[in-house]
Design a protein around this motif. Structure first.
Motif, PDB file in Angstrom:
ATOM      1  N   LYS A 104       0.814  -1.216   0.000  1.00 34.46           N
ATOM      2  CA  LYS A 104       0.000   0.000   0.000  1.00 34.46           C
ATOM      3  C   LYS A 104       0.848   1.267   0.000  1.00 34.46           C
ATOM      4  O   LYS A 104       0.409   2.301  -0.500  1.00 34.46           O
ATOM      5  CB  LYS A 104      -0.920   0.027   1.215  1.00 34.46           C
ATOM      6  CG  LYS A 104      -2.015  -1.011   1.179  1.00 34.46           C
ATOM      7  CD  LYS A 104      -2.835  -0.955   2.444  1.00 34.46           C
ATOM      8  CE  LYS A 104      -3.912  -2.027   2.443  1.00 34.46           C
ATOM      9  NZ  LYS A 104      -4.635  -2.065   3.722  1.00 34.46           N
ATOM     10  N   ARG A 105       2.047   1.184   0.597  1.00 39.19           N
ATOM     11  CA  ARG A 105       2.846   2.395   0.811  1.00 39.19           C
ATOM     12  C   ARG A 105       4.297   2.221   0.367  1.00 39.19           C
ATOM     13  O   ARG A 105       5.198   2.835   0.919  1.00 39.19           O
ATOM     14  CB  ARG A 105       2.797   2.752   2.293  1.00 39.19           C
ATOM     15  CG  ARG A 105       1.410   3.033   2.797  1.00 39.19           C
ATOM     16  CD  ARG A 105       1.289   3.094   4.296  1.00 39.19           C
ATOM     17  NE  ARG A 105       2.309   3.878   4.938  1.00 39.19           N
ATOM     18  CZ  ARG A 105       2.534   3.848   6.254  1.00 39.19           C
ATOM     19  NH1 ARG A 105       1.800   3.099   7.034  1.00 39.19           N
ATOM     20  NH2 ARG A 105       3.490   4.569   6.787  1.00 39.19           N
ATOM     21  N   GLU A 133       7.116   4.852   0.312  1.00 43.95           N
ATOM     22  CA  GLU A 133       7.488   5.489   1.578  1.00 43.95           C
ATOM     23  C   GLU A 133       8.636   4.776   2.295  1.00 43.95           C
ATOM     24  O   GLU A 133       9.181   5.304   3.256  1.00 43.95           O
ATOM     25  CB  GLU A 133       6.283   5.532   2.514  1.00 43.95           C
ATOM     26  CG  GLU A 133       5.130   6.350   1.981  1.00 43.95           C
ATOM     27  CD  GLU A 133       3.920   6.291   2.896  1.00 43.95           C
ATOM     28  OE1 GLU A 133       4.083   6.154   4.131  1.00 43.95           O
ATOM     29  OE2 GLU A 133       2.799   6.369   2.370  1.00 43.95           O
TER      30      GLU A 133
END
Length: 113
Positions: free
Chosen positions: A32-33, A36
């Protein structure tokens, strides 16, 4: 308990931290990330998969992802058997806060391919 202690140490540093209770949860969070994340810190032994398996799976999405694997086992038993993925730091428990922060800084300072 260890995860919580490491989180408290890292929360006091300038690093942003995402926490997962299992390998599967870590994979889902990463998916999802992904953009990051510069570094993953994982225990060798955790629910659903080993830390080595987690790092290998995460590197399918990001081959140059930096990683630190933590274990209560002696480093020689793990690194000596060439089980650790390439470019993966190892920390043996118990871990002092300063040693954790130094290892994170060293891992983040490494040049990515």
């Amino acid at each position: 308990m260890v995860r919580g202690a490491l989180r408290r140490i890292l929360d006091q540093s300038p690093h942003q931290v995402a926490e997962a209770a299992s390998g599967f949860e870590a994979l889902e969070t990463f998916r999802k990330r992904e953009a990051e994340f510069d570094l993953v810190i994982t225990d060798m032994v955790m629910p659903s998969m080993t830390g080595i398996e987690l790092v290998r799976e995460l590197r399918k999405w990001n081959p140059v992802l930096r990683a630190i694997i933590i274990s209560g086992h002696p480093e020689e038993a793990i690194a000596g058997d060439s089980l650790l993925p390439a470019n993966c730091a190892f920390l043996a428990k118990p871990i002092s806060p300063q040693r954790l922060l130094d290892t994170v800084s060293d891992a983040l300072a490494t040049v990515r391919d």
